[in-house]
Write an enzyme that holds these catalytic residues in place. Structure first.
Site, mmCIF file in Angstrom:
data_model
loop_
_atom_site.group_PDB
_atom_site.id
_atom_site.type_symbol
_atom_site.label_atom_id
_atom_site.label_comp_id
_atom_site.label_asym_id
_atom_site.label_seq_id
_atom_site.Cartn_x
_atom_site.Cartn_y
_atom_site.Cartn_z
ATOM 1 N N ILE A 110 18.455 125.317 72.703
ATOM 2 C CA ILE A 110 18.676 125.638 71.302
ATOM 3 C C ILE A 110 17.340 125.855 70.604
ATOM 4 C CG2 ILE A 110 18.812 123.171 70.690
ATOM 5 C CD1 ILE A 110 20.926 123.958 68.553
ATOM 6 N N CYS A 111 17.331 126.762 69.639
ATOM 7 C CA CYS A 111 16.166 127.008 68.791
ATOM 8 C C CYS A 111 14.960 127.434 69.620
ATOM 9 C CB CYS A 111 15.887 125.764 67.937
ATOM 10 S SG CYS A 111 14.632 125.999 66.657
ATOM 11 N N GLY A 112 13.823 126.785 69.439
ATOM 12 C CA GLY A 112 12.595 127.175 70.100
ATOM 13 C C GLY A 112 12.659 127.122 71.610
#
Length: 208
Positions: A110-112
Site C-alpha cells: 500500500i502507498c509508498g
C-alpha cells in the site's frame, strides 16, 4: 465484533514489514481482522532494532527479514513509509516480495510500498494501483499501462492500494486469503468504509 473466518485450513503467520516512518493508519484494519481470523501477525524488520512509525509508535520487530521464508508464511504486508521515496534502504523488502510472489505466496503493498515494487519490476506485468499514476511513473517502471484508477487491485497473488484506502486494502486481502467471502465480505467493507448500519446486522448474524 468477532467473526469466524470462511476457511481455517491455512493459518500460517502473516508478516508485517516494519521500518522507520511507516504509515500507521494503512494496515490496521488488515492486521486486526487477520488476527481475529486466527493468523499470528509477526513484525519483520531489516534488523532486530526498534523502529518508529510516522505516528511515533515504537515497534520492536519480532524477526529479521533474512529469517522470513515464503513457504512458512501466509502473506507479506508492506506498508507505506517516507523511506520508500528517499533512497534504497527499503529495497530489501521489495526483493523479499519478489521471493514471495515467485513462490506463489501473497504480497499486499500500500502507498509508498507500491513504488518499491515498481522499482523492483514487480508491477510491469501485473494490474495494480497506488497513490496516483504519475507517482509510480516517476520510478521509471514499465507497467504504466497496467495501472488501474481504483481503490485497490488484486492481480494473482498481489494486492495494491493507495494511502487513502486502508479499508479497501483489507477487503482485497481478506478475499485473497479466503478469510471472509460473499455477503459477509461485502458487509464488512460497507460497515467500515461507508458506516452502513445495516451491514452491522449482517456481520452480527454471521458471527452467531
Amino acid at each position: 465484533m468477532t467473526l469466524e473466518p470462511a476457511h481455517k485450513a491455512d493459518r500460517k503467520p502473516v508478516y508485517l514489514a516494519v521500518y522507520d516512518t511507516l504509515a500507521d493508519w494503512e494496515t490496521g484494519h488488515t492486521t486486526a481482522y487477520l488476527a481475529r481470523a486466527g493468523h499470528e501477525i509477526r513484525t519483520v524488520g531489516l534488523s532486530g532494532d526498534p523502529v518508529r512509525s510516522v505516528g511515533g509508535l515504537r515497534i520492536q520487530p519480532d524477526v529479521t527479514l533474512d529469517d522470513v521464508r515464503p513457504e512458512d508464511a501466509a502473506l507479506l504486508i508492506l506498508p507505506g513509509a517516507d523511506l520508500w521515496d528517499t533512497g534504497d534502504e527499503l529495497a530489501p523488502f521489495a526483493r523479499k516480495a519478489r521471493e514471495f510472489l515467485e513462490s506463489d505466496v501473497p504480497v499486499a503493498a500500500i502507498c509508498g510500498a507500491t513504488a518499491g515494487l515498481a522499482r523492483e519490476g514487480l508491477l510491469d506485468d501485473r494490474a495494480h494501483t497506488g497513490a496516483v499514476s504519475f507517482y509510480l511513473a516517476a520510478t521509471g517502471y514499465k507497467g504504466g499501462d497496467r495501472y488501474v484508477e481504483t481503490d485497490a487491485v488484486t492481480d494473482g497473488r498481489l494486492v495494491t492500494a493507495g494511502p487513502t484506502e486502508p479499508v479497501a486494502f483489507a477487503r482485497e486481502v481478506f478475499a485473497l486469503l479466503g478469510v471472509y467471502e460473499g455477503e459477509v465480505l461485502d458487509a464488512w467493507y460497507r460497515l467500515f468504509h461507508d458506516s452502513d448500519a445495516q451491514a452491522y446486522e449482517i456481520l452480527e448474524a454471521a458471527g452467531q
